[in-house]
Each structure stands twice: as structure tokens, then as C-alpha cells.
Motif scaffolding. Sequence first.
Motif, PDB file in Angstrom:
ATOM      1  N   UNK A  18       0.651  -1.268  -0.007  1.00 13.05           N
ATOM      2  CA  UNK A  18       0.118   0.014   0.007  1.00 13.05           C
ATOM      3  C   UNK A  18       0.746   1.173  -0.010  1.00 13.05           C
ATOM      4  N   UNK A  19       2.021   1.140   0.636  1.00 11.62           N
ATOM      5  CA  UNK A  19       2.976   2.339   0.900  1.00 11.62           C
ATOM      6  C   UNK A  19       3.443   2.506  -0.491  1.00 11.62           C
ATOM      7  N   UNK A  20       4.035   1.651  -1.159  1.00 14.01           N
ATOM      8  CA  UNK A  20       4.439   1.590  -2.562  1.00 14.01           C
ATOM      9  C   UNK A  20       3.732   1.818  -3.587  1.00 14.01           C
ATOM     10  N   UNK A  21       2.273   1.559  -3.681  1.00  9.89           N
ATOM     11  CA  UNK A  21       1.420   2.042  -4.419  1.00  9.89           C
ATOM     12  C   UNK A  21       0.992   3.376  -4.317  1.00  9.89           C
ATOM     13  N   UNK A  22       0.808   3.833  -3.042  1.00 11.94           N
ATOM     14  CA  UNK A  22       0.726   5.085  -2.812  1.00 11.94           C
ATOM     15  C   UNK A  22       1.732   6.130  -3.346  1.00 11.94           C
ATOM     16  N   UNK A  23       3.013   5.601  -3.100  1.00 13.84           N
ATOM     17  CA  UNK A  23       4.130   6.535  -3.232  1.00 13.84           C
ATOM     18  C   UNK A  23       4.301   6.611  -5.070  1.00 13.84           C
ATOM     19  N   UNK A  24       4.090   5.481  -5.659  1.00 13.54           N
ATOM     20  CA  UNK A  24       3.859   5.553  -7.027  1.00 13.54           C
ATOM     21  C   UNK A  24       2.893   6.484  -7.557  1.00 13.54           C
ATOM     22  N   UNK A  25       1.688   6.513  -6.995  1.00 16.33           N
ATOM     23  CA  UNK A  25       0.616   7.344  -7.429  1.00 16.33           C
ATOM     24  C   UNK A  25       1.018   8.831  -7.173  1.00 16.33           C
ATOM     25  N   UNK A  26       1.710   9.294  -6.217  1.00 16.98           N
ATOM     26  CA  UNK A  26       1.956  10.444  -5.450  1.00 16.98           C
ATOM     27  C   UNK A  26       3.194  11.129  -6.664  1.00 16.98           C
ATOM     28  N   UNK A  27       4.004  10.103  -7.224  1.00 14.65           N
ATOM     29  CA  UNK A  27       4.920  10.545  -8.144  1.00 14.65           C
ATOM     30  C   UNK A  27       4.441  11.125  -9.503  1.00 14.65           C
ATOM     31  N   UNK A  28       3.180  10.488  -9.734  1.00 11.79           N
ATOM     32  CA  UNK A  28       2.499  10.877 -11.053  1.00 11.79           C
ATOM     33  C   UNK A  28       1.273  11.729 -11.104  1.00 11.79           C
ATOM     34  N   UNK A  29       0.895  12.083  -9.887  1.00  8.72           N
ATOM     35  CA  UNK A  29      -0.360  13.127  -9.716  1.00  8.72           C
ATOM     36  C   UNK A  29       0.337  14.378  -9.810  1.00  8.72           C
ATOM     37  N   UNK A  30      -0.634  15.210 -10.555  1.00 11.91           N
ATOM     38  CA  UNK A  30      -0.168  16.538 -11.199  1.00 11.91           C
ATOM     39  C   UNK A  30      -0.184  17.411  -9.905  1.00 11.91           C
ATOM     40  N   UNK A  31      -1.105  17.474  -8.996  1.00  5.76           N
ATOM     41  CA  UNK A  31      -1.017  18.353  -7.785  1.00  5.76           C
ATOM     42  C   UNK A  31       0.305  18.078  -7.136  1.00  5.76           C
ATOM     43  N   UNK A  32       0.868  17.173  -7.213  1.00 11.88           N
ATOM     44  CA  UNK A  32       2.138  16.874  -6.480  1.00 11.88           C
ATOM     45  C   UNK A  32       3.309  17.446  -7.317  1.00 11.88           C
ATOM     46  N   UNK A  33       3.271  17.753  -8.473  1.00 15.01           N
ATOM     47  CA  UNK A  33       4.371  17.924  -9.278  1.00 15.01           C
ATOM     48  C   UNK A  33       5.111  19.127  -8.767  1.00 15.01           C
ATOM     49  N   UNK A  34       6.477  19.003  -8.727  1.00 11.31           N
ATOM     50  CA  UNK A  34       7.594  19.874  -8.374  1.00 11.31           C
ATOM     51  C   UNK A  34       7.322  20.355  -6.782  1.00 11.31           C
ATOM     52  N   UNK A  35       6.548  19.444  -5.986  1.00 12.17           N
ATOM     53  CA  UNK A  35       6.585  19.412  -4.366  1.00 12.17           C
ATOM     54  C   UNK A  35       7.262  18.123  -3.943  1.00 12.17           C
ATOM     55  N   UNK A  36       7.866  18.557  -2.855  1.00 11.50           N
ATOM     56  CA  UNK A  36       8.615  17.455  -1.884  1.00 11.50           C
ATOM     57  C   UNK A  36       7.418  16.712  -1.348  1.00 11.50           C
ATOM     58  N   UNK A  37       6.977  15.465  -1.684  1.00 13.71           N
ATOM     59  CA  UNK A  37       6.009  14.802  -0.818  1.00 13.71           C
ATOM     60  C   UNK A  37       6.527  13.348  -0.533  1.00 13.71           C
TER      61      UNK A  37
END
Length: 161
Positions: A18-37
Motif C-alpha cells: 500500500x505504501x509503495x502503490x501510494x508513493x507511485x501514485x504521488x509521483x504521477x499526480x499533477x497536484x504533487x508535481x514539483x512538490x517534495x512529498x
Amino acid sequence: MPSFDIVSEINEAELRNAVDNATREVSTRFDFRGVEASITLNELTVTLRSESDFQVKQLEDLFIIHCSKRGLPVSGIDKEDKPVHSGKFYSFNLKFKQGIDQADAKTIIKYIKDSKVKVQTSIQGEKIRATGKKRDDLQDTIALLKKMEINLPLQFENFRD
């Protein structure tokens, strides 16, 4: 005499997925682009970290969705009240409970005794053993506990005749 154990356990492999899948989705989401999350897992504690408290709440929602997709119970999570601000980042910890502590065990045993089901219960470390003369009484106990409103995910194992 038939018996079974009442336990509360988290599947750590599914938690890691679940952590790996959520991390993968964060890296592709537009609202987290250019943000350290980031979403990190240490033992049974998941740390959500981002640049604003709003984004941390978004990470929490995203992670909870991935947990439910993986079949992880979200009822047994200890959450902090609000994100902690430190320097440039906000962080938020989610701690998954493993095992049944004494207070919850006593609550479960009292609930079983108040229901007048003919089973004996005993606390054995972080699990509860239920023993009865009839298999039907044990099945009634399981049905009763599934209806119980407690902030713990319960599993039933080692059902023996």
C-alpha cells in the motif's frame, strides 16, 4: 473442547504494498508535481511528509484509499491530531496497532460475558482464547464480535474441535 483465538494483526507485506502503490501514485499526480512529498514506512508507522498541511491531508486520503484496496483495516490506526510543522515540512504519523492490549481485551471479554454465550475466555498475551463445549457457541461468539463496535480489526484463527 472446541476453541479459537481472537487476534488483531496487520499483514505487513500488504502494508508495504500500500505504501509503495501510494508513493507511485504521488509521483504521477499533477497536484504533487514539483512538490517534495513522501510516504515512508518504518516498522508499523507510516509517515506522510509534504510542504503544506493541506497536501499532508491529501496524502492521508490517498494512503487510506490504497489501504482499503489492499484489504488492510483502517479502523485500528492511531493518528496524530494534526500535522507537525518542522522547518519547511509538515509530517503526519499513522501507527498501525498490532495485537490486543489489556484494556481492549477486558472490554471484549466483558462484551462476551454480557451476551450470555456459553464460552470461557482467557487473555493469552496479545490474543484472547475462547473455549466452549459446542462449536455452535463459538460460531455465535464470532458473529457477536463481528457486530461489536471496537476500534480494532479482529481476526479469528486456530479454530479447533
